[in-house]
Design a protein around this motif. Structure first.
Motif, mmCIF file in Angstrom:
data_model
loop_
_atom_site.group_PDB
_atom_site.id
_atom_site.type_symbol
_atom_site.label_atom_id
_atom_site.label_comp_id
_atom_site.label_asym_id
_atom_site.label_seq_id
_atom_site.Cartn_x
_atom_site.Cartn_y
_atom_site.Cartn_z
ATOM 1 N N ALA A 57 -5.486 6.282 2.132
ATOM 2 C CA ALA A 57 -5.566 5.495 0.900
ATOM 3 C C ALA A 57 -6.813 4.623 0.880
ATOM 4 N N ARG A 58 -7.170 4.050 2.007
ATOM 5 C CA ARG A 58 -8.353 3.176 2.057
ATOM 6 C C ARG A 58 -9.637 3.946 1.820
ATOM 7 N N TYR A 59 -9.699 5.184 2.296
ATOM 8 C CA TYR A 59 -10.905 5.981 2.121
ATOM 9 C C TYR A 59 -10.874 6.806 0.844
ATOM 10 N N GLY A 60 -9.837 6.648 0.036
ATOM 11 C CA GLY A 60 -9.763 7.311 -1.251
ATOM 12 C C GLY A 60 -9.549 8.809 -1.165
ATOM 13 N N GLN A 61 -8.899 9.267 -0.136
ATOM 14 C CA GLN A 61 -8.684 10.692 0.046
ATOM 15 C C GLN A 61 -7.358 11.172 -0.535
ATOM 16 N N LEU A 62 -6.609 10.272 -1.134
ATOM 17 C CA LEU A 62 -5.351 10.645 -1.769
ATOM 18 C C LEU A 62 -5.535 10.685 -3.279
ATOM 19 N N SER A 63 -5.054 11.758 -3.892
ATOM 20 C CA SER A 63 -5.102 11.834 -5.349
ATOM 21 C C SER A 63 -3.670 11.736 -5.861
ATOM 22 N N GLY A 64 -3.322 10.609 -6.381
ATOM 23 C CA GLY A 64 -1.964 10.388 -6.871
ATOM 24 C C GLY A 64 -1.017 10.010 -5.758
ATOM 25 N N ILE A 81 0.843 -1.204 0.000
ATOM 26 C CA ILE A 81 0.000 0.000 0.000
ATOM 27 C C ILE A 81 0.874 1.248 0.000
ATOM 28 N N LEU A 82 1.911 1.255 0.833
ATOM 29 C CA LEU A 82 2.796 2.413 0.891
ATOM 30 C C LEU A 82 3.559 2.601 -0.417
ATOM 31 N N ALA A 83 3.902 1.516 -1.082
ATOM 32 C CA ALA A 83 4.585 1.618 -2.376
ATOM 33 C C ALA A 83 3.678 2.247 -3.425
ATOM 34 N N GLN A 84 2.382 1.992 -3.339
ATOM 35 C CA GLN A 84 1.436 2.572 -4.281
ATOM 36 C C GLN A 84 1.143 4.036 -3.960
ATOM 37 N N VAL A 85 1.251 4.410 -2.686
ATOM 38 C CA VAL A 85 0.856 5.742 -2.230
ATOM 39 C C VAL A 85 2.009 6.746 -2.277
ATOM 40 N N LEU A 86 3.234 6.300 -1.974
ATOM 41 C CA LEU A 86 4.381 7.206 -1.867
ATOM 42 C C LEU A 86 5.282 7.106 -3.081
ATOM 43 N N ASP A 87 5.887 8.243 -3.449
ATOM 44 C CA ASP A 87 6.907 8.174 -4.496
ATOM 45 C C ASP A 87 8.249 7.809 -3.847
ATOM 46 N N GLN A 88 9.282 7.643 -4.667
ATOM 47 C CA GLN A 88 10.563 7.111 -4.177
ATOM 48 C C GLN A 88 11.206 8.009 -3.121
ATOM 49 N N SER A 89 11.195 9.303 -3.341
ATOM 50 C CA SER A 89 11.842 10.208 -2.379
ATOM 51 C C SER A 89 11.104 10.210 -1.041
#
Length: 132
Positions: free
Chosen positions: A85-92, A50-58
């Motif tokens: 992320a579970r509640y869909g509050q992140l865009s990108g 989940i964190l890999a999908q939500v965060l970029d490399q830096s």
């Protein structure tokens, strides 16, 4: 001689025969312990994916550096990100700057106020007695 040893010798098990199994990690573990370890392992894998999908490399690099210094704060930030992320509050994906803002938010929520209290001792021959 211990009763356990004699029991194994009667069955034909000797120490040299059991030693390789013990080295491989085949010990008498409780099945519930193995199930708990497997559940923890699956949960850690799920968190990482989940964190890999939500965060970029830096941002991931910054979070892993923070984990070395303050693991409890890292856990709180990870839980917050997973919840978003579970509640869909992140865009990108969250950038490093976005992670810094989240870290500041978490720091403000968990900030401890320190107070200093002075306990002054009263001395027997102080000048307070002369005021009467």
């Amino acid at each position: 001689m211990e009763p356990m040893c004699s029991k194994y010798r009667r069955r034909g098990w000797n120490r040299t025969r059991m030693l390789p199994l013990h080295r491989k990690g085949w010990t008498n573990q409780d099945p519930s312990d193995a199930a708990q370890q497997e559940a923890k392992h699956r949960e850690a894998e799920m968190r990482n994916s989940i964190l890999a999908q939500v965060l970029d490399q830096s941002a991931r690099a910054r979070l892993s550096n923070l984990a070395l210094v303050k693991p409890e704060k890292t856990k709180a930030v990870e839980n917050y990100l997973i919840q978003l992320a579970r509640y869909g509050q992140l865009s990108g994906k969250v950038s490093e700057q976005g992670l810094i803002e989240i870290l500041e938010k978490v720091s403000q929520q968990t900030e401890k106020k320190t107070t200093v209290k002075f306990n002054r001792r009263k001395v027997m021959d102080s000048d307070e007695d002369d005021d009467y």
